[in-house]
Motif scaffolding. Structure first.
Motif: not given
Length: 164
Positions: A64-70
């Motif tokens: 779930r959710g948004f991962v901003n790692g990139a």
């Protein structure tokens, strides 16, 4: 038991298992790999994530959710006490000067950020990608100058074009 018997049979390194050297060795014929199947074949490597064919944990767990790692930016963090300790007289502080003093290493970052921890007594002209409000105020209070510059990675094709 005698004292000289204590270390008998103890070796510094364990001997490797010599497989495929005949029936008498105990590790002959199938070389301790059993009969048939992918694990008995040559070059077989089992992934540490393989769970015997059942649905792996990474696929069973909901995401779930948004991962901003990139897209996350990674900055080299410098405090004012670092600049105070390394730079002895007033002058220009940019990425080249920081690399020469050993405060910035490598190229795997998106810029330099100066934070306001510590005190500054020298009038330094600091060129960096970002400044905290307290760092900018302390630099200017010491008679220095704050210059915000866009970060250009000094390695790769973009860097070669910038230098030319």
């Amino acid at each position: 038991m005698q004292l000289h018997d204590v270390s008998k049979g103890i070796q510094r390194r364990k001997k490797r298992k010599r497989i495929g050297r005949g029936v008498g060795s105990g590790h002959g014929k199938t070389s301790s790999k059993g009969h048939k199947g992918h694990s008995s074949r040559q070059g077989f490597k089992l992934s540490p994530l393989f769970e015997g064919g059942q649905m792996p944990l990474a696929r069973r767990v909901p995401k779930r959710g948004f991962v901003n790692g990139a897209f996350k930016k990674h900055y080299v963090i410098l405090n004012l006490d670092d600049l105070e300790a390394v730079f002895t007289e007033a002058g220009l502080v940019d990425e080249d000067a920081l690399r020469a003093k050993g405060l910035v290493k490598g190229y795997n970052h998106d810029g330099i950020k100066v934070l306001g921890d510590g005190a500054l007594t020298k009038a330094l002209e600091v060129h960096a990608t970002k400044f905290s409000e307290s760092a900018a105020a302390k630099i200017q209070a010491a008679g220095g100058k704050v210059v915000v510059v866009a970060y250009v990675n000094q390695r790769g094709p973009a860097a070669a074009a910038a230098r030319a």
